[in-house]
Enzyme design. Sequence first.
Site, PDB file in Angstrom:
ATOM      1  N   TYR A  51       0.840  -1.209   0.000  1.00 30.32           N
ATOM      2  CA  TYR A  51       0.000   0.000   0.000  1.00 30.32           C
ATOM      3  C   TYR A  51       0.874   1.258   0.000  1.00 30.32           C
ATOM      4  CZ  TYR A  51      -3.578  -3.453   1.286  1.00 30.32           C
ATOM      5  OH  TYR A  51      -4.402  -4.560   1.317  1.00 30.32           O
ATOM      6  N   LYS A  79       1.301  -7.359   5.670  1.00 31.29           N
ATOM      7  CA  LYS A  79       1.393  -8.474   4.718  1.00 31.29           C
ATOM      8  C   LYS A  79       2.727  -8.491   3.988  1.00 31.29           C
ATOM      9  CE  LYS A  79      -3.513  -7.526   4.022  1.00 31.29           C
ATOM     10  NZ  LYS A  79      -3.679  -6.068   3.900  1.00 31.29           N
ATOM     11  N   HIS A 112       0.649 -12.071   1.416  1.00 28.12           N
ATOM     12  CA  HIS A 112      -0.388 -11.244   0.786  1.00 28.12           C
ATOM     13  C   HIS A 112      -1.095 -11.946  -0.382  1.00 28.12           C
ATOM     14  CE1 HIS A 112      -1.456  -6.738   0.088  1.00 28.12           C
ATOM     15  NE2 HIS A 112      -2.454  -7.512  -0.266  1.00 28.12           N
TER      16      HIS A 112
HETATM   17  N1  LIG Z   1      -5.525  -8.922   0.998  1.00 29.85           N
HETATM   18  C1  LIG Z   1      -5.773  -8.316  -0.119  1.00 29.85           C
HETATM   19  O1  LIG Z   1      -5.303  -8.723  -1.215  1.00 29.85           O
HETATM   20  C2  LIG Z   1      -6.654  -7.115  -0.121  1.00 29.85           C
HETATM   21  C3  LIG Z   1      -7.233  -6.674  -1.323  1.00 29.85           C
HETATM   22  C4  LIG Z   1      -8.089  -5.577  -1.273  1.00 29.85           C
HETATM   23  C5  LIG Z   1      -8.316  -4.945  -0.065  1.00 29.85           C
HETATM   24  N2  LIG Z   1      -7.690  -5.373   1.084  1.00 29.85           N
HETATM   25  C6  LIG Z   1      -7.879  -4.686   2.385  1.00 29.85           C
HETATM   26  O2  LIG Z   1      -9.281  -4.541   2.613  1.00 29.85           O
HETATM   27  C7  LIG Z   1      -9.598  -3.156   2.772  1.00 29.85           C
HETATM   28  C8  LIG Z   1     -11.005  -2.878   2.274  1.00 29.85           C
HETATM   29  O3  LIG Z   1     -11.153  -3.228   0.931  1.00 29.85           O
HETATM   30  P1  LIG Z   1     -11.198  -2.159  -0.246  1.00 29.85           P
HETATM   31  O4  LIG Z   1     -10.436  -0.946   0.113  1.00 29.85           O
HETATM   32  O5  LIG Z   1     -10.849  -2.893  -1.487  1.00 29.85           O
HETATM   33  O6  LIG Z   1     -12.736  -1.860  -0.393  1.00 29.85           O
HETATM   34  P2  LIG Z   1     -13.989  -1.413   0.489  1.00 29.85           P
HETATM   35  O7  LIG Z   1     -13.600  -1.171   1.887  1.00 29.85           O
HETATM   36  O8  LIG Z   1     -15.019  -2.403   0.172  1.00 29.85           O
HETATM   37  O9  LIG Z   1     -14.419  -0.070  -0.210  1.00 29.85           O
HETATM   38  C9  LIG Z   1     -13.643   1.095  -0.141  1.00 29.85           C
HETATM   39  C10 LIG Z   1     -14.327   2.135  -1.019  1.00 29.85           C
HETATM   40  O10 LIG Z   1     -15.609   2.456  -0.499  1.00 29.85           O
HETATM   41  C11 LIG Z   1     -15.664   3.854  -0.200  1.00 29.85           C
HETATM   42  N3  LIG Z   1     -16.425   3.982   1.055  1.00 29.85           N
HETATM   43  C12 LIG Z   1     -16.000   3.846   2.323  1.00 29.85           C
HETATM   44  N4  LIG Z   1     -16.991   4.040   3.206  1.00 29.85           N
HETATM   45  C13 LIG Z   1     -18.105   4.310   2.474  1.00 29.85           C
HETATM   46  C14 LIG Z   1     -19.425   4.615   2.815  1.00 29.85           C
HETATM   47  N5  LIG Z   1     -19.812   4.687   4.080  1.00 29.85           N
HETATM   48  N6  LIG Z   1     -20.310   4.843   1.803  1.00 29.85           N
HETATM   49  C15 LIG Z   1     -19.920   4.758   0.508  1.00 29.85           C
HETATM   50  N7  LIG Z   1     -18.657   4.485   0.128  1.00 29.85           N
HETATM   51  C16 LIG Z   1     -17.760   4.255   1.095  1.00 29.85           C
HETATM   52  C17 LIG Z   1     -14.222   4.299  -0.056  1.00 29.85           C
HETATM   53  O11 LIG Z   1     -14.057   5.667  -0.411  1.00 29.85           O
HETATM   54  P3  LIG Z   1     -13.553   6.799   0.654  1.00 29.85           P
HETATM   55  O12 LIG Z   1     -12.215   6.359   1.175  1.00 29.85           O
HETATM   56  O13 LIG Z   1     -13.499   8.017  -0.162  1.00 29.85           O
HETATM   57  O14 LIG Z   1     -14.600   6.830   1.725  1.00 29.85           O
HETATM   58  C18 LIG Z   1     -13.536   3.407  -1.097  1.00 29.85           C
HETATM   59  O15 LIG Z   1     -13.717   3.947  -2.386  1.00 29.85           O
HETATM   60  C19 LIG Z   1      -8.473  -2.481   1.975  1.00 29.85           C
HETATM   61  O16 LIG Z   1      -8.390  -1.097   2.230  1.00 29.85           O
HETATM   62  C20 LIG Z   1      -7.305  -3.286   2.407  1.00 29.85           C
HETATM   63  O17 LIG Z   1      -6.876  -2.896   3.707  1.00 29.85           O
HETATM   64  C21 LIG Z   1      -6.887  -6.459   1.059  1.00 29.85           C
END
Ligand SMILES: NC(=O)c1ccc[n+]([C@@H]2O[C@H](COP(=O)([O-])OP(=O)(O)OC[C@H]3O[C@@H](n4cnc5c(N)ncnc54)[C@H](OP(=O)(O)O)[C@@H]3O)[C@@H](O)[C@H]2O)c1
Length: 324
Positions: A51, A79, A112
């Site tokens: 990240y 990770k 990861h």
């Molecule tokens: N292990 C892996 O390979 C892997 C892969 C992907 C993700 N991850 C981890 O999982 C976390 C979460 O997954 P993600 O970031 O992919 O997706 P997510 O949490 O499902 O969605 C994040 C998105 O939703 C928006 N958001 C947040 N709160 C909201 C709300 N209340 N209403 C509407 N939109 C909202 C955020 O924008 P704003 O920030 O502008 O609010 C961002 O665009 C990651 O940040 C990471 O730490 C891990």
Amino acid sequence: MSFGKILTLSSGSPLPQIGLGTWLSKPKEVENAVEIAVRNGYRHLDLAMIYENQDEVGAALKKVIPSVVKREDLFMTSKCWNSAHQPAEVEKELDETLKQLGVDYLDLYLVHWPVAFPPGNGLYPPHATKEGEVALDLETSLVDTWKAMIALPKSKVRNVGVSNFTIEHLEGIISATGVVPIANQIEAHPLLPQDDLVAYCKEKNIHITAYSPLGNNLIGQKKLTDEAAIEEIAAKLGATPAQVLVAWGVYRGYSVIPKSVQEERIISNFKQVELTKEDYEKISSLGHGRHVRYNIPFRYTPKWDIGLFGEPEEAKAAYKVKIA
Ligand SMILES: NC(=O)c1ccc[n+]([C@@H]2O[C@H](COP(=O)([O-])OP(=O)(O)OC[C@H]3O[C@@H](n4cnc5c(N)ncnc54)[C@H](OP(=O)(O)O)[C@@H]3O)[C@@H](O)[C@H]2O)c1
């Protein structure tokens, strides 16, 4: 202040059920986001070398430890990136993560992805001849990396686990070492419930953390927070659509790590609402006949020419995961 529900990992470590995601949180945004989160009750942070913002997370931690929270009251996951899968690299990269974060230990350290890149040429080493593709290390197996992970000193990592592993990958590392990962962090939301993998992990006592719970996607599709059925249930409960999606994951018993850099959302995403069985089933039915996986590295830029999940579009990938 509420700190939310606490789950217990198979090792006995307590894990706060809702954590803050930090992927795609830009510099200057993430420092603020982590500080706001901790000040508002989050005690679980999801981090990663890839990240490229762990220095900023470290700056935020300095602002809140020990004035707001003791280090031991925070659960920090990070990770091991693909370019550090080689046994000689695993602890070196962990040390770099600890340095970036300014902490002595992690609560959970994950492999990861089940994919190795060659070390020493950046986080995305370019392929020697194929433009737009990342170089793969096809020699280092998952078992090689897992052996190095389980040999890490407890003083630096309390628990080790994996991420994006399928049943086949998990079976491979468990049968070779006898050591079951503490956790598997996977994409999970109503359009990708991963029931078979979740059931397998439950049987083995592998904790599931659900990533992309709000249906974040880089593929231009409608976000899950904008689905009419989710909005309808949210309106009925006086909640936000994001709270409903977090509650769907909580209902299934795993930890959930929504990401936001916006104060209001960080705060509201953490406030839990409860679903009835009927609401839960209605949300689950969104995925009946509809299967969407947002995170497929074969379509990333740069492309990883390797099939991981058996998704139809991965059929064109040249390579398979080297498990053992
Ligand atoms: N292990 C892996 O390979 C892997 C892969 C992907 C993700 N991850 C981890 O999982 C976390 C979460 O997954 P993600 O970031 O992919 O997706 P997510 O949490 O499902 O969605 C994040 C998105 O939703 C928006 N958001 C947040 N709160 C909201 C709300 N209340 N209403 C509407 N939109 C909202 C955020 O924008 P704003 O920030 O502008 O609010 C961002 O665009 C990651 O940040 C990471 O730490 C891990």
